[in-house]
Write an enzyme that holds these catalytic residues in place. Structure first.
Site, PDB file in Angstrom:
ATOM      1  N   CYS A   2       0.823  -1.207   0.000  1.00  0.00           N
ATOM      2  CA  CYS A   2       0.000   0.000   0.000  1.00  0.00           C
ATOM      3  C   CYS A   2       0.865   1.268   0.000  1.00  0.00           C
ATOM      4  O   CYS A   2       1.991   1.257   0.491  1.00  0.00           O
ATOM      5  CB  CYS A   2      -0.865   0.044   1.249  1.00  0.00           C
ATOM      6  SG  CYS A   2      -1.806  -1.444   1.527  1.00  0.00           S
ATOM      7  N   ARG A  27       4.856   0.263  -6.228  1.00  0.00           N
ATOM      8  CA  ARG A  27       4.897  -0.549  -5.009  1.00  0.00           C
ATOM      9  C   ARG A  27       3.973  -1.764  -5.110  1.00  0.00           C
ATOM     10  O   ARG A  27       4.114  -2.706  -4.332  1.00  0.00           O
ATOM     11  CB  ARG A  27       4.462   0.305  -3.801  1.00  0.00           C
ATOM     12  CG  ARG A  27       5.438   1.417  -3.486  1.00  0.00           C
ATOM     13  CD  ARG A  27       4.816   2.424  -2.540  1.00  0.00           C
ATOM     14  NE  ARG A  27       4.616   1.903  -1.206  1.00  0.00           N
ATOM     15  CZ  ARG A  27       5.484   2.012  -0.209  1.00  0.00           C
ATOM     16  NH1 ARG A  27       6.625   2.606  -0.414  1.00  0.00           N
ATOM     17  NH2 ARG A  27       5.222   1.528   0.979  1.00  0.00           N
ATOM     18  N   TRP A  78      -2.981  -2.683  -1.408  1.00  0.00           N
ATOM     19  CA  TRP A  78      -2.611  -4.048  -1.787  1.00  0.00           C
ATOM     20  C   TRP A  78      -3.348  -4.942  -0.800  1.00  0.00           C
ATOM     21  O   TRP A  78      -3.045  -4.946   0.395  1.00  0.00           O
ATOM     22  CB  TRP A  78      -1.101  -4.223  -1.680  1.00  0.00           C
ATOM     23  CG  TRP A  78      -0.584  -5.501  -2.241  1.00  0.00           C
ATOM     24  CD1 TRP A  78      -0.320  -5.777  -3.555  1.00  0.00           C
ATOM     25  CD2 TRP A  78      -0.229  -6.692  -1.512  1.00  0.00           C
ATOM     26  NE1 TRP A  78       0.158  -7.055  -3.686  1.00  0.00           N
ATOM     27  CE2 TRP A  78       0.224  -7.641  -2.452  1.00  0.00           C
ATOM     28  CE3 TRP A  78      -0.267  -7.040  -0.168  1.00  0.00           C
ATOM     29  CZ2 TRP A  78       0.645  -8.905  -2.089  1.00  0.00           C
ATOM     30  CZ3 TRP A  78       0.152  -8.302   0.195  1.00  0.00           C
ATOM     31  CH2 TRP A  78       0.606  -9.228  -0.751  1.00  0.00           C
ATOM     32  N   ASN A 102      -1.569   1.763   5.951  1.00  0.00           N
ATOM     33  CA  ASN A 102      -0.702   0.689   5.434  1.00  0.00           C
ATOM     34  C   ASN A 102      -0.361  -0.218   6.600  1.00  0.00           C
ATOM     35  O   ASN A 102      -0.111   0.278   7.697  1.00  0.00           O
ATOM     36  CB  ASN A 102       0.635   1.245   4.923  1.00  0.00           C
ATOM     37  CG  ASN A 102       0.473   2.094   3.696  1.00  0.00           C
ATOM     38  OD1 ASN A 102      -0.611   2.222   3.171  1.00  0.00           O
ATOM     39  ND2 ASN A 102       1.576   2.677   3.263  1.00  0.00           N
ATOM     40  N   GLY A 103      -0.289  -1.515   6.351  1.00  0.00           N
ATOM     41  CA  GLY A 103       0.099  -2.445   7.410  1.00  0.00           C
ATOM     42  C   GLY A 103      -1.071  -3.320   7.806  1.00  0.00           C
ATOM     43  O   GLY A 103      -2.053  -3.451   7.064  1.00  0.00           O
ATOM     44  N   LYS A 490      12.993 -14.349 -11.896  1.00  0.00           N
ATOM     45  CA  LYS A 490      12.647 -13.238 -12.796  1.00  0.00           C
ATOM     46  C   LYS A 490      11.606 -13.696 -13.807  1.00  0.00           C
ATOM     47  O   LYS A 490      10.641 -12.997 -14.076  1.00  0.00           O
ATOM     48  CB  LYS A 490      13.884 -12.718 -13.558  1.00  0.00           C
ATOM     49  CG  LYS A 490      14.889 -11.945 -12.760  1.00  0.00           C
ATOM     50  CD  LYS A 490      14.468 -10.546 -12.390  1.00  0.00           C
ATOM     51  CE  LYS A 490      13.794 -10.518 -11.052  1.00  0.00           C
ATOM     52  NZ  LYS A 490      14.617 -10.299  -9.891  1.00  0.00           N
ATOM     53  N   GLU A 493       8.154 -14.324 -12.179  1.00  0.00           N
ATOM     54  CA  GLU A 493       7.596 -13.086 -11.644  1.00  0.00           C
ATOM     55  C   GLU A 493       6.893 -12.240 -12.707  1.00  0.00           C
ATOM     56  O   GLU A 493       5.799 -11.746 -12.483  1.00  0.00           O
ATOM     57  CB  GLU A 493       8.785 -12.283 -11.095  1.00  0.00           C
ATOM     58  CG  GLU A 493       8.534 -11.559  -9.849  1.00  0.00           C
ATOM     59  CD  GLU A 493       9.783 -10.835  -9.343  1.00  0.00           C
ATOM     60  OE1 GLU A 493      10.902 -10.987  -9.894  1.00  0.00           O
ATOM     61  OE2 GLU A 493       9.624 -10.082  -8.381  1.00  0.00           O
ATOM     62  N   HIS A 509      18.700 -36.483 -10.034  1.00  0.00           N
ATOM     63  CA  HIS A 509      18.058 -36.953  -8.796  1.00  0.00           C
ATOM     64  C   HIS A 509      16.566 -36.626  -8.778  1.00  0.00           C
ATOM     65  O   HIS A 509      15.953 -36.628  -7.721  1.00  0.00           O
ATOM     66  CB  HIS A 509      18.764 -36.351  -7.579  1.00  0.00           C
ATOM     67  CG  HIS A 509      20.212 -36.741  -7.504  1.00  0.00           C
ATOM     68  ND1 HIS A 509      20.626 -38.021  -7.209  1.00  0.00           N
ATOM     69  CD2 HIS A 509      21.338 -36.025  -7.746  1.00  0.00           C
ATOM     70  CE1 HIS A 509      21.948 -38.071  -7.251  1.00  0.00           C
ATOM     71  NE2 HIS A 509      22.402 -36.876  -7.575  1.00  0.00           N
ATOM     72  N   LYS A 609       6.290  -4.148  -4.555  1.00  0.00           N
ATOM     73  CA  LYS A 609       7.714  -3.815  -4.573  1.00  0.00           C
ATOM     74  C   LYS A 609       8.312  -3.901  -3.183  1.00  0.00           C
ATOM     75  O   LYS A 609       9.433  -4.349  -3.001  1.00  0.00           O
ATOM     76  CB  LYS A 609       7.884  -2.390  -5.131  1.00  0.00           C
ATOM     77  CG  LYS A 609       9.313  -1.942  -5.249  1.00  0.00           C
ATOM     78  CD  LYS A 609      10.026  -2.730  -6.321  1.00  0.00           C
ATOM     79  CE  LYS A 609      11.496  -2.390  -6.423  1.00  0.00           C
ATOM     80  NZ  LYS A 609      12.222  -3.431  -7.183  1.00  0.00           N
TER      81      LYS A 609
HETATM   82  C1  AGP Z   1      12.495  -9.573  -6.738  1.00  0.00           C
HETATM   83  O1  AGP Z   1      12.376  -9.392  -8.086  1.00  0.00           O
HETATM   84  C2  AGP Z   1      11.316  -9.445  -5.933  1.00  0.00           C
HETATM   85  N1  AGP Z   1      10.351  -8.571  -6.372  1.00  0.00           N
HETATM   86  C3  AGP Z   1      11.365  -9.848  -4.483  1.00  0.00           C
HETATM   87  O2  AGP Z   1      11.773 -11.170  -4.435  1.00  0.00           O
HETATM   88  C4  AGP Z   1      12.255  -9.002  -3.545  1.00  0.00           C
HETATM   89  O3  AGP Z   1      13.590  -9.205  -3.843  1.00  0.00           O
HETATM   90  C5  AGP Z   1      11.932  -9.401  -2.087  1.00  0.00           C
HETATM   91  O4  AGP Z   1      10.593  -9.086  -1.815  1.00  0.00           O
HETATM   92  C6  AGP Z   1      12.839  -8.729  -1.089  1.00  0.00           C
HETATM   93  O5  AGP Z   1      12.697  -7.350  -1.105  1.00  0.00           O
HETATM   94  P1  AGP Z   1      13.763  -6.407  -0.434  1.00  0.00           P
HETATM   95  O6  AGP Z   1      15.043  -6.580  -1.175  1.00  0.00           O
HETATM   96  O7  AGP Z   1      13.192  -5.029  -0.601  1.00  0.00           O
HETATM   97  O8  AGP Z   1      13.887  -6.809   0.987  1.00  0.00           O
END
Ligand code: AGP
Length: 614
Positions: A2, A27, A78, A102-103, A490, A493, A509, A609
């Site tokens: 958020c 975000r 969010w 937020n939170g 990547k 995502e 394995h 984000k």
């Molecule tokens: C990576 O592409 C991500 N969006 C995600 O894994 C991110 O690295 C993770 O949420 C950690 O975030 P931070 O580095 O802000 O702690």
């Protein structure tokens, strides 16, 4: 996650709020809303608009309704508690009072039950709505909106950043912060608030970061802050280095594309202070670093997602170069595990945002386990992790807007390599000659990154093969295994293709059972000591009809291309720095596959984000 933007002025602040929300879109969110106090005759009237969807939809409603006001709050949500619908979107209201949050409010159920019994009528499924009713309830008996809010905040459990306004005091916005970021932006005859500074660069770069437990009251000409004990306090004013240009897209189609291409500059900026040095000083990590680093017996690295992968790469460096035992763990697991701590060790958190709830909680947990030497590697100055760690290293990637982390990752790796060299020297594991050789390699790194980026056209040509697939495998060995993990992350995502990564030796394995002519297999194949082993693993894939996509170094002794084996040769082998180079084409591959599939590259579905909730 958020985002909050709030403003109080003597001019129309609606455009500022909407522009701020647009800048916070990165975000991650699924609904948006705004509440303002609109001057009507001699009074003010609360007006609220909300949209389940993009900020652009909200902006359309605002325009259609001709909203204009001097005081307002706005939000991108969010969803956590309650579906991403309009009725759950913020702001939430209670009478003439509105709140954005937020939170997560952990004790929302008991507060809701109490307020319902007292007559409050709830209209959403969110935890946040209790704040509006609680402050409105307190407002009846308190002298000001600020005191009603501080009283409410004392009852709330969980993590939150809050902005609220009320018809009864139309020239005020009240804020509260506990466990989620919130800052104040100082203007001339106007003041603002936002979740991060990028939302406000359009109006000011002078900011105050609220501290844990702070509440504040903003008026056009004043800012009052009270701390958790209710004492009025002054907080330092910072001038943010972020420019409006740094968060603009410029000639690029997507932020991710921009950020991939910025990596040579971002890594160079991160290494700037050491690039001309003859030797590395521990002071890079903070004034106490030498004293704290000298006797550390181990390193414990904690992070999430891409930052966790950076930690995994660092483990190879720290053990092979600095000869120090190193463990790496996902923050959300570590914080709840009954681990065996080594309080004489160095506890390292890595985070792009510095606000990741699990990583923050893991750091707090480490303190309770007795760790004294805590270091954060982070891209955001004044973030919670930076402030809560004893030592810090700021990567200088600049703002990263795309949800998929790219330049933050490579700059984290650069920082972790510096940490390795500093610890190696303090432990007597690095002689002058070796140090000079590594420093020379670091100096060359930005140019090498630029060279690797030039392979983009070839990578883009492969993307078409992937776009129609449902699954993909990524293989790497040794220090490139975490790079395979990062490549798979990547791809899933932003393209939503199911991708898994394996240490190539593990293939037989289990995962080999997945390989057939429909399974693309990406191999990271640098010219290191494991190349011959990896080539045998690739033969295992070929023998089962798998389609191989190989990223190799320029002079790699690796077979010729054939229909089912595609090879891109990048640049000269970079020794221990090779993972920093080899991740670039994987980022480009994910980006181009997502382009072909037409997904929302910068704002992939369901992701945020900055993950500020558990
Ligand atoms: C990576 O592409 C991500 N969006 C995600 O894994 C991110 O690295 C993770 O949420 C950690 O975030 P931070 O580095 O802000 O702690």
């Amino acid at each position: 996650m958020c985002g909050i933007v709030a403003a109080v002025s003597t001019r129309d602040i609606v455009p500022v709020l909407l522009e701020g929300l647009r800048r916070l879109e990165y975000r991650g969110y699924d609904s948006a809303g705004i509440a303002v106090l609109e001057p009507v005759d001699a009074k003010s009237e609360l007006r609220r608009l909300r949209a389940a969807g993009r900020v652009a939809e909200l902006a359309g409603q605002v325009q259609a309704q001709g909203l204009a006001a001097y005081t307002g709050i706005s939000h991108t949500r969010w969803a956590t508690h309650g579906a991403p619908t309009e009725r759950n979107a913020h702001p939430h209201v209670s009478g003439g009072l509105a709140v954005v949050h937020n939170g997560i409010i952990e004790n929302h159920e008991e507060i809701r039950a109490r307020l319902k019994a007292a007559g409050s009528v709830f209209t959403s499924d969110t935890d946040s709505e209790v704040i509006a009713h609680l402050v409105a309830f307190n407002r009846k008996s308190s002298v000001s909106l600020l005191s009603a809010a501080t009283q409410a905040v004392a009852e709330l459990e969980g993590a939150f950043a809050i902005a609220l306004l009320c018809e009864s005091d139309p020239e005020a916005v009240v804020l509260a912060r506990k466990g989620a970021p919130l800052l104040i932006g100082l203007g001339e005859g106007e003041n603002f608030s936002a979740s991060d500074v990028s939302a406000l660069v359009q109006v000011t770069r002078r900011v105050i970061y609220l501290e844990e437990g702070d509440c504040a009251e903003l008026r056009p000409g004043s800012v009052r802050i009270v701390d958790a004990r209710g004492t009025e306090v002054e907080r330092p004013v910072h001038v943010s280095e972020m420019t409006a240009q740094a968060v603009e897209l410029g000639p690029y189609q997507h932020y991710m594309q921009k950020e991939i291409s910025e990596q040579p500059g971002a890594v160079a900026a991160t290494l700037e202070t050491v690039i001309g040095a003859q030797s590395l000083q521990p002071g890079l990590f903070g004034a106490d670093a030498e004293a704290l680093f000298k006797d550390v017996s181990s390193v414990q690295i904690i992070a999430c997602g891409t930052s966790y992968h950076a930690g995994m790469v660092a483990r190879y460096w720290l053990e092979s170069i600095a000869r120090i035992p190193t463990s790496v763990e996902i923050a959300s697991e570590y914080r709840y595990r009954d681990s065996v701590p080594d309080p004489t060790g160095l506890f390292v958190t890595i985070s792009q945002s510095g606000e990741t709830a699990d990583t923050l909680a893991a750091l707090e947990h480490a303190r309770t386990l007795g760790y004294r030497a805590t270091l954060t590697i982070c891209n955001v100055p004044e973030s919670s992790l930076i402030r809560q760690s004893r030592l810090r290293f700021l990567t200088r990637a600049g703002p990263e807007i795309g949800v998929a982390s790219t330049k933050a990752f490579t700059t984290q790796l650069a920082a972790l390599f510096l940490l390795t060299l500093v610890l190696a020297r303090l432990r007597g594991k690095l002689d002058r000659h070796a140090e000079a050789t590594y420093l020379q390699a670091l100096r060359h790194l930005p140019a090498a990154l630029q060279h690797v980026l030039a392979a983009e056209e070839k990578v883009a040509a492969w993307a078409k093969d992937f776009a129609s697939r449902q699954h993909a495998l990524f293989l790497g060995r040794g220090i490139h295994y975490p790079i395979a993990l990062e490549g798979a992350l990547k791809l899933k995502e932003i393209s939503y293709i199911h991708a898994e990564a394996y240490a190539a030796g593990e293939l037989k394995h289990g995962p080999l059972a997945l390989v057939d002519q429909d399974m693309p297999v990406v191999a990271i194949a640098p010219s290191d000591t494991l190349l011959e082993k990896l080539k045998s693993n690739l033969q295992e894939v070929r023998a089962r009809g798998g389609r191989l996509y190989v990223f190799a170094d320029r002079d790699a002794p690796i077979g010729d291309e054939e229909e089912a084996v595609r090879i891109i040769k990048l640049t000269d082998h970079a020794g221990p720095l090779s993972p920093i180079l080899h991740v670039l084409p994987l980022q480009q591959l994910a980006y181009h596959v997502a382009l072909v599939r037409g997904t929302d590259v910068d704002k992939p579905r369901n992701l945020a984000k900055s993950v500020t909730v558990e």
